[in-house]
Design an enzyme around this catalytic site. Structure first.
Site, PDB file in Angstrom:
ATOM      1  N   ASN A   4      15.023  -4.583   3.879  1.00 38.87           N
ATOM      2  CA  ASN A   4      14.243  -5.057   2.734  1.00 38.87           C
ATOM      3  C   ASN A   4      13.725  -3.822   1.999  1.00 38.87           C
ATOM      4  O   ASN A   4      12.837  -3.142   2.506  1.00 38.87           O
ATOM      5  CB  ASN A   4      13.079  -5.926   3.256  1.00 38.87           C
ATOM      6  N   LYS A   6      12.101  -3.733  -0.735  1.00 42.55           N
ATOM      7  CA  LYS A   6      10.868  -3.956  -1.516  1.00 42.55           C
ATOM      8  C   LYS A   6      11.061  -3.382  -2.929  1.00 42.55           C
ATOM      9  O   LYS A   6      12.156  -3.458  -3.464  1.00 42.55           O
ATOM     10  CB  LYS A   6       9.675  -3.346  -0.784  1.00 42.55           C
ATOM     11  N   HIS A  90       8.250 -13.768   2.006  1.00 43.01           N
ATOM     12  CA  HIS A  90       7.744 -12.530   2.613  1.00 43.01           C
ATOM     13  C   HIS A  90       6.220 -12.493   2.470  1.00 43.01           C
ATOM     14  O   HIS A  90       5.668 -12.963   1.480  1.00 43.01           O
ATOM     15  CB  HIS A  90       8.383 -11.314   1.927  1.00 43.01           C
ATOM     16  N   GLU A  92       4.241 -10.268   1.602  1.00 45.28           N
ATOM     17  CA  GLU A  92       3.742  -9.653   0.369  1.00 45.28           C
ATOM     18  C   GLU A  92       3.790 -10.639  -0.789  1.00 45.28           C
ATOM     19  O   GLU A  92       2.937 -10.625  -1.674  1.00 45.28           O
ATOM     20  CB  GLU A  92       4.533  -8.365   0.071  1.00 45.28           C
ATOM     21  N   GLU A 162       7.501 -11.838  11.061  1.00 45.49           N
ATOM     22  CA  GLU A 162       6.917 -10.557  10.678  1.00 45.49           C
ATOM     23  C   GLU A 162       5.396 -10.631  10.785  1.00 45.49           C
ATOM     24  O   GLU A 162       4.735 -11.145   9.873  1.00 45.49           O
ATOM     25  CB  GLU A 162       7.307 -10.205   9.242  1.00 45.49           C
ATOM     26  N   GLY A 168       4.611  -2.098   7.604  1.00 46.58           N
ATOM     27  CA  GLY A 168       4.289  -0.860   6.899  1.00 46.58           C
ATOM     28  C   GLY A 168       3.111  -0.107   7.501  1.00 46.58           C
ATOM     29  O   GLY A 168       2.583   0.816   6.901  1.00 46.58           O
ATOM     30  N   SER A 208       7.546  -2.504  11.050  1.00 49.54           N
ATOM     31  CA  SER A 208       7.630  -1.132  11.567  1.00 49.54           C
ATOM     32  C   SER A 208       8.769  -0.929  12.573  1.00 49.54           C
ATOM     33  O   SER A 208       8.613  -0.200  13.541  1.00 49.54           O
ATOM     34  CB  SER A 208       6.283  -0.699  12.154  1.00 49.54           C
TER      35      SER A 208
HETATM   36  P1  PGA Z   1       8.316  -2.295   7.507  1.00 46.74           P
HETATM   37  O1  PGA Z   1       8.491  -3.614   6.602  1.00 46.74           O
HETATM   38  O2  PGA Z   1       9.572  -2.156   8.316  1.00 46.74           O
HETATM   39  O3  PGA Z   1       8.165  -1.176   6.520  1.00 46.74           O
HETATM   40  O4  PGA Z   1       7.105  -2.504   8.358  1.00 46.74           O
HETATM   41  C1  PGA Z   1       9.095  -4.772   7.100  1.00 46.74           C
HETATM   42  C2  PGA Z   1       9.107  -5.841   6.032  1.00 46.74           C
HETATM   43  O5  PGA Z   1       8.109  -5.971   5.307  1.00 46.74           O
HETATM   44  O6  PGA Z   1      10.091  -6.608   5.886  1.00 46.74           O
END
Ligand code: PGA
Length: 244
Positions: A4, A6, A90, A92, A162, A168, A208
């Site tokens: 992803n 983003k 997601h 976010e 997630e 992140g 992560s």
């Molecule tokens: P990350 O993000 O691997 O940077 O923690 C995962 C995601 O939001 O899909």
């Protein structure tokens, strides 16, 4: 394994990524590889992966086929652009763009109607986990969202677990926490769609995931793959995640 991206990378950076990534992992057959760049990079990405085993997904999808929906992209548009998957719900998007379990369900149905494979995200906040509410929160997201699908529709989706506190932040869920939570999600699936559906559904872990922790996470039989954010932006690190 899904990446992803983003809101990162330009079309030129997309092409440069695949020039490095494809020789390392472009022919992987032990798992599906899906990369989800921003909308403006989809054409460059689809072009770059032609002839490889890598597929391209979007990070969102409308429930409608067309219409007055400013800022949205539809399944037929994505299909016509050569896109095969879409991330839906997601955290976010839930946090910053008003996505709810109801819109997640509608978008998932829309994706399926137009032949796009939904990667539907669920996950709890840190406060939920600390207050012992993880399973209740996930049950709510499941029952108000995914559970509205028919059995035939459900058979075509991928779930991504997630935990929001692990996205992140560098804080990965331990393999045990991730596996326990995947088991809880699978139990919800079993109760609603039956044992076969629960055994068959792929549940990805996200939060992560890095080259140095992918192995212990994937050693858990409950974890069927991963949805990778930050570490998917670098071709060498994402290739080593795919090839772990
Ligand atoms: P990350 O993000 O691997 O940077 O923690 C995962 C995601 O939001 O899909």
């Amino acid at each position: 394994m899904s990446g992803n991206w983003k809101m990162f990378k330009t079309p030129a950076e997309t092409t440069a990524f695949f020039e490095k990534f494809l020789p390392l992992a472009g022919n992987a057959t032990h798992c599906e590889v899906v990369i989800c760049p921003p909308f403006t990079n989809l054409a460059a990405a689809v072009d770059a992966v032609k002839g490889s085993n890598v597929q391209i997904g979007s990070q969102n999808i409308s429930w409608a086929k067309d219409g007055a929906f400013t800022g949205e992209i539809s399944g037929p548009m994505l299909n016509a652009a050569g896109v095969t998957h879409a991330i839906i719900g997601h955290s976010e998007r839930r946090q910053f763009f008003g996505e709810t379990d109801a819109t997640v369900l509608k978008r998932t149905q829309g994706a399926l109607e137009f032949g796009i494979t939904p990667i539907v995200c669920v996950g709890e906040l840190l406060a939920d986990r600390e207050s012992g509410n993880t399973e209740a929160v996930l049950a709510g997201q499941f029952l108000n969202g995914i559970a509205g699908l028919t059995e035939a529709q459900f058979a075509k989706i991928v779930i991504a677990y997630e935990p929001v506190w692990a996205i992140g932040t560098g804080k990965t869920a331990t393999p045990e926490i991730a596996a326990d939570t995947h088991r809880a999600i699978r139990a919800l699936v079993r109760a609603k769609f039956g044992k076969d559906a629960a055994d068959a559904v792929r549940i990805l872990y996200g939060g992560s995931v890095k080259p140095d922790n992918v192995k212990v996470l994937m050693a858990q039989p409950e974890i069927d793959g991963s949805l990778v954010g930050g570490a998917a932006l670098d071709p060498i690190s994402f290739a080593s995640i795919v090839n772990f």
